[in-house]
Design a protein around this motif. Structure first.
Motif, PDB file in Angstrom:
ATOM      1  N   MET A   1       0.629  -1.144  -0.088  1.00  0.00           N
ATOM      2  CA  MET A   1       0.130   0.013  -0.007  1.00  0.00           C
ATOM      3  C   MET A   1       0.885   1.277   0.108  1.00  0.00           C
ATOM      4  SD  MET A   1      -3.110   0.967  -0.119  1.00  0.00           S
ATOM      5  CE  MET A   1      -4.298   2.054   0.401  1.00  0.00           C
ATOM      6  N   ASP A   2       1.952   1.114   0.862  1.00  0.00           N
ATOM      7  CA  ASP A   2       2.863   2.356   0.935  1.00  0.00           C
ATOM      8  C   ASP A   2       3.631   2.678  -0.679  1.00  0.00           C
ATOM      9  OD1 ASP A   2       4.103   4.446   2.119  1.00  0.00           O
ATOM     10  OD2 ASP A   2       5.708   3.304   2.461  1.00  0.00           O
ATOM     11  N   ASP A   3       3.718   1.505  -1.119  1.00  0.00           N
ATOM     12  CA  ASP A   3       4.381   1.741  -2.550  1.00  0.00           C
ATOM     13  C   ASP A   3       3.462   2.325  -3.606  1.00  0.00           C
ATOM     14  OD1 ASP A   3       6.429   1.241  -4.271  1.00  0.00           O
ATOM     15  OD2 ASP A   3       5.705  -0.573  -5.102  1.00  0.00           O
ATOM     16  N   LEU A   4       2.080   1.878  -3.316  1.00  0.00           N
ATOM     17  CA  LEU A   4       1.045   2.550  -4.438  1.00  0.00           C
ATOM     18  C   LEU A   4       0.999   4.160  -4.061  1.00  0.00           C
ATOM     19  CD1 LEU A   4      -1.135   2.232  -6.432  1.00  0.00           C
ATOM     20  CD2 LEU A   4      -2.569   1.950  -4.454  1.00  0.00           C
ATOM     21  N   LEU A   5       1.042   4.365  -2.997  1.00  0.00           N
ATOM     22  CA  LEU A   5       1.149   5.879  -2.450  1.00  0.00           C
ATOM     23  C   LEU A   5       2.313   6.660  -2.963  1.00  0.00           C
ATOM     24  CD1 LEU A   5      -0.461   8.130  -0.956  1.00  0.00           C
ATOM     25  CD2 LEU A   5       0.821   7.540   1.137  1.00  0.00           C
ATOM     26  N   ASN A   6       3.449   6.062  -3.112  1.00  0.00           N
ATOM     27  CA  ASN A   6       4.609   6.773  -3.555  1.00  0.00           C
ATOM     28  C   ASN A   6       4.400   6.814  -5.070  1.00  0.00           C
ATOM     29  OD1 ASN A   6       5.904   6.809  -0.957  1.00  0.00           O
ATOM     30  ND2 ASN A   6       7.022   4.970  -1.435  1.00  0.00           N
ATOM     31  N   HIS A   7       3.978   5.664  -5.527  1.00  0.00           N
ATOM     32  CA  HIS A   7       3.833   5.982  -7.234  1.00  0.00           C
ATOM     33  C   HIS A   7       2.724   6.853  -7.517  1.00  0.00           C
ATOM     34  CE1 HIS A   7       6.509   2.691  -8.216  1.00  0.00           C
ATOM     35  NE2 HIS A   7       5.697   1.986  -7.376  1.00  0.00           N
ATOM     36  N   LEU A   8       1.731   7.120  -6.784  1.00  0.00           N
ATOM     37  CA  LEU A   8       0.669   7.943  -6.899  1.00  0.00           C
ATOM     38  C   LEU A   8       1.386   9.632  -6.800  1.00  0.00           C
ATOM     39  CD1 LEU A   8      -2.627   6.454  -5.536  1.00  0.00           C
ATOM     40  CD2 LEU A   8      -1.872   6.974  -7.882  1.00  0.00           C
TER      41      LEU A   8
END
Length: 69
Positions: A1-8
């Motif tokens: 989930m944290d990786d998705l936030l970084n990508h967004l």
């Protein structure tokens, strides 16, 4: 989930940077051309100038997209 936030967040930053660069390029072209672009396009119905501005918009957008990619 944290990786998705970084990508967004990265996508939003790159999108904002691309839009800012496009606006700066548009204002640069506006300043380099004689007269007022919008007055010529809207009031004088200068189709040739509208085509030039559209081509410039597409060209700058392709360059910005390639640089960000």
């Amino acid at each position: 989930m944290d990786d998705l936030l970084n990508h967004l967040v990265a996508a939003a930053v790159y999108a904002a940077l691309g839009i800012l660069l496009f606006v700066l390029a548009f204002f640069l072209v506006d300043r380099m051309t004689p007269g007022t672009l919008w007055k010529e396009i809207i009031e004088e119905h200068n189709t040739a100038l509208a085509v030039i501005v559209g081509a410039m918009s597409i060209g700058v957008s392709i360059i910005i997209a390639a640089a960000i990619w």
